[in-house]
Design an enzyme around this catalytic site. Structure first.
Site, PDB file in Angstrom:
ATOM      1  N   ASP A   1     -56.194 -41.322  -5.950  1.00 14.78           N
ATOM      2  CA  ASP A   1     -57.287 -40.787  -6.402  1.00 14.78           C
ATOM      3  C   ASP A   1     -58.218 -40.717  -4.831  1.00 14.78           C
ATOM      4  OD1 ASP A   1     -59.998 -40.749  -7.251  1.00 14.78           O
ATOM      5  OD2 ASP A   1     -60.599 -42.483  -5.856  1.00 14.78           O
TER       6      ASP A   1
ATOM      7  N   ASP B   1     -59.801 -46.273  -6.586  1.00 12.92           N
ATOM      8  CA  ASP B   1     -60.991 -47.604  -5.975  1.00 12.92           C
ATOM      9  C   ASP B   1     -62.598 -48.239  -6.788  1.00 12.92           C
ATOM     10  OD1 ASP B   1     -62.032 -44.978  -5.950  1.00 12.92           O
ATOM     11  OD2 ASP B   1     -63.668 -45.731  -4.920  1.00 12.92           O
TER      12      ASP B   1
END
Lengths: 222, 222
Positions: B8, B173
């Site tokens: 990500d 996250d």
């Protein structure tokens, strides 16, 4: 006192000319400049979304000039400097000279990229007949609407940033950076720059590309 | 043996959640992974041009999944996974819930970003009634065409890269990374990740965001 540093991207912030890999030392140096109160702006032949992404993620605040001078972004404001080039003309240019279009052309309006980057006299003639401008950055050919070139975009950025020529530094590697250098008070060519750029630069750096960026920022901060 | 690492971007490769500044140590770690033969791919809610710019300039080779799963790029091939969302629907969503559109929406077709990032029940209902999907990454709300979400995009990337689930690592996250984790053999949540992501991760890292990326890559290479 320099308040704004204009930096080219390809061949300048990268590890060398001919690679797209950004130099880690150069990123660190840009952040040192920003911390010392020198805002850093990207001035490049790349498209707006690619440059704005890099501007944000590299942690810069000086804005950007994209599309080889045709598009300006500063403090939330966007501004188009050049005439739009019709899509058919872009395709015709690619077909006539057997060129490959940049994947970024989908995201451009006034300045379009093509490879191979070799500029030929017939291309200049072809563009002039259509009221267009053609240049090579060494990475790509750029076909642009008038006025084309980095100069007009940089003038608009300095106006939006409310910064004077004497307060502006610039660094680059290619002949397409000559117009940007004309708008800045102190200018540095990396050691592997085109000879034409070295001739107009106030400083010829000892180091190449990204390492040259570190060298220049160390000078500005010393 | 891990061959592909999915990462990500916002909150993961950055210095912390809530900032866009990319962590220098994380970039170095990604390059170490690439040198050791682990290809790195970006999987993010960002638009295609922003991610492809970062992919190239960060020196990665694993491709990317953009538009929160809706757009895949690998080895020169681009692929659209989700249904297109009409422009009028995007504007109506922004107007109905008093949201600000992302500057990147101009460069998207299937997944659109809005702030503030707070997801409300009425939004989920509004999207369902129109056959759309709405999610929050913590950075932005994402309104997408079906199937929406990172899962379908990651499956397509793995197919194009010819890499098996067991050969794939992932780090993230946010709860929007849960779908990505389902497609990977070894998964790591940074220390400041959403609790929902930590619950499904094979590893809960000690360090936050970019420092967590270094920690995970050190594990993979040791």
């Amino acid at each position: 006192m320099i308040k704004l540093l204009l930096t080219d991207l390809d061949g300048t912030l990268t590890e060398d000319r001919g690679t797209y890999v950004v130099d880690i030392g150069a990123i660190k140096a840009l952040r040192r400049a920003e911390k010392a109160g020198i805002r850093v702006a990207l001035v490049s032949g790349n498209s707006y979304p690619v440059l704005r992404g890099l501007h944000n993620y590299l942690g810069l605040s000086g804005g950007l000039v994209a599309e080889n001078g045709c598009f300006v972004f500063h403090g939330g404001v966007t501004f188009r400097v050049c005439e739009t080039v019709p899509r058919e003309v872009v395709s015709e240019f690619a077909k006539t000279f057997n060129l490959r279009e940049s994947w970024q052309n989908e995201f451009r309006r006034s300045d379009f990229g093509f490879t191979p980057a070799e500029l030929k006299d017939e291309m200049i003639k072809w563009a002039e007949e259509r009221g267009l401008v053609v240049q090579s950055s060494g990475y790509a050919l750029h076909l642009s609407g008038k006025p084309g070139g980095k100069g007009a975009g940089v003038r608009k950025l300095l106006e939006l940033a409310n910064v004077k020529r004497e307060e502006t530094g610039a660094i680059g590697d290619s002949r397409t950076d000559i117009e940007m250098f004309r708008e800045a008070g102190i200018t540095a060519a990396v050691s592997n720059a085109d000879p034409e750029l070295k001739r107009v630069a106030s400083i010829s750096l000892k180091l190449k590309s990204g390492a040259g960026v570190m060298e220049f920022i160390d000078m500005l901060l010393s």
